[in-house]
Scaffold this motif. Structure first.
Motif, PDB file in Angstrom:
ATOM      1  N   SER A   2       5.038  -1.574 -15.049  1.00  0.00           N
ATOM      2  CA  SER A   2       4.753  -1.502 -13.817  1.00  0.00           C
ATOM      3  C   SER A   2       5.773  -1.762 -12.722  1.00  0.00           C
ATOM      4  O   SER A   2       5.488  -1.630 -11.751  1.00  0.00           O
ATOM      5  N   MET A   3       6.679  -2.672 -13.130  1.00  0.00           N
ATOM      6  CA  MET A   3       7.517  -3.164 -12.239  1.00  0.00           C
ATOM      7  C   MET A   3       9.001  -3.086 -12.791  1.00  0.00           C
ATOM      8  O   MET A   3       9.268  -3.746 -13.839  1.00  0.00           O
ATOM      9  N   HIS A  26      -6.433  -0.353 -16.447  1.00  0.00           N
ATOM     10  CA  HIS A  26      -6.045  -1.243 -15.697  1.00  0.00           C
ATOM     11  C   HIS A  26      -6.421  -2.501 -15.899  1.00  0.00           C
ATOM     12  O   HIS A  26      -6.434  -3.674 -14.867  1.00  0.00           O
ATOM     13  N   THR A  48       9.428   2.220 -17.258  1.00  0.00           N
ATOM     14  CA  THR A  48       8.146   2.194 -16.434  1.00  0.00           C
ATOM     15  C   THR A  48       7.252   3.310 -17.038  1.00  0.00           C
ATOM     16  O   THR A  48       7.789   4.135 -17.446  1.00  0.00           O
ATOM     17  N   PRO A 137       7.950  -0.189  -8.145  1.00  0.00           N
ATOM     18  CA  PRO A 137       7.825   0.834  -7.308  1.00  0.00           C
ATOM     19  C   PRO A 137       8.637   0.532  -6.066  1.00  0.00           C
ATOM     20  O   PRO A 137       9.253  -0.502  -5.701  1.00  0.00           O
ATOM     21  N   GLN A 161       4.202  -6.381  -6.562  1.00  0.00           N
ATOM     22  CA  GLN A 161       2.958  -6.524  -6.995  1.00  0.00           C
ATOM     23  C   GLN A 161       1.716  -6.166  -6.146  1.00  0.00           C
ATOM     24  O   GLN A 161       0.899  -5.500  -6.515  1.00  0.00           O
ATOM     25  N   ASN A 164       1.527  -2.330  -5.796  1.00  0.00           N
ATOM     26  CA  ASN A 164       0.851  -1.836  -6.800  1.00  0.00           C
ATOM     27  C   ASN A 164      -0.644  -1.759  -6.874  1.00  0.00           C
ATOM     28  O   ASN A 164      -1.604  -0.972  -7.237  1.00  0.00           O
ATOM     29  N   SER A 167      -1.936   0.671  -3.937  1.00  0.00           N
ATOM     30  CA  SER A 167      -1.622   2.177  -4.406  1.00  0.00           C
ATOM     31  C   SER A 167      -2.641   2.594  -5.199  1.00  0.00           C
ATOM     32  O   SER A 167      -3.217   1.910  -6.207  1.00  0.00           O
ATOM     33  N   GLY A 170      -1.168   2.869  -8.525  1.00  0.00           N
ATOM     34  CA  GLY A 170      -0.188   1.814  -9.006  1.00  0.00           C
ATOM     35  C   GLY A 170      -0.798   1.157 -10.328  1.00  0.00           C
ATOM     36  O   GLY A 170      -2.157   1.086 -10.285  1.00  0.00           O
ATOM     37  N   SER A 173       0.710  -5.345 -11.995  1.00  0.00           N
ATOM     38  CA  SER A 173       2.047  -6.101 -12.771  1.00  0.00           C
ATOM     39  C   SER A 173       1.542  -7.640 -12.257  1.00  0.00           C
ATOM     40  O   SER A 173       0.890  -8.007 -11.606  1.00  0.00           O
TER      41      SER A 173
END
Length: 209
Positions: A2-3, A26, A48, A137, A161, A164, A167, A170, A173
């Motif tokens: 994620s990051m 998630h 990612t 992102p 963070q 994410n 979003s 997202g 993270s």
């Protein structure tokens, strides 16, 4: 996954990644490295998207014979990634988008190279050389500025963070922030930060055990 934040020059790379692993809903499932070194050929891989794509790709590279540098990796990367992606989707259905990043030095003594392979582009290679700073992102509405200290990187990581979290698409993270340093003949890692919600994530992980 994620990051990802990176600072690349012609001679070295600093890559920052988080360690939080989540499931398709998630929910935290563990902490793990998200960058993998192949020290024998001075190559670093990060990703990612879907973790299984990156893990299978790195496993394939570790088993491969005759690899001497990043250009050898690029020579096989597209076909291997396409096969991994197709096999995984055949077993579990749609796996979303993934992006694989590979950094390394050509064996002929050339400058540091970055290749990017995106699932949305069928993992065709994109080759980059030279100074560049990037993050995923990308913070909306503003141009990224090169951080001048670990504190600046940590501030950016906290912003990513939150992006994410806010979003719709997202991926969470967190966990820890790991810096990985790559230069010709050397790769090393350093823990530089623990995200404020680390204990909360660890508690959620333990409850799933």
């Amino acid at each position: 996954m994620s990051m990802l934040i990176f600072s690349q020059t012609e001679e070295n790379l600093i890559l920052w990644t988080d360690t939080l692993v989540v499931d398709t809903d998630h929910r935290p499932t563990g902490l793990a490295q998200k960058a993998w070194a192949l020290p024998d050929i001075n190559v670093l891989v990060a990703a990612t998207g879907t973790a299984e794509i990156a893990l299978s790709f790195v496993e394939n590279l570790n088993r491969a014979s005759g690899l001497t540098d990043i250009e050898d990796v690029n020579g096989r990367a597209t076909g291997v990634l396409q096969a991994i992606h197709d096999t995984l989707e055949a077993h579990v259905g749609n796996i979303g988008r993934s992006t694989i990043y590979v950094w390394g030095f050509p064996a002929d003594g050339g400058k540091l190279v970055r290749y990017i392979y995106r699932s949305m582009n069928n993992y065709q290679p994109e080759r980059y050389v030279g100074d560049q700073f990037g993050a995923k992102p990308s913070p909306p509405g503003r141009e990224l500025e090169m951080p001048s200290s670990h504190e600046d990187v940590i501030e950016l990581a906290l912003q990513l963070q939150q992006i994410n979290r806010d979003s719709e698409h997202g991926v969470p993270s967190g966990g820890e922030l790991i810096a990985t340093y790559l230069q010709r003949g050397d790769v090393r890692t350093q823990l530089i930060f623990q995200f404020p919600d680390l204990e909360e994530s660890l508690k959620a992980i333990k409850e799933r055990e």
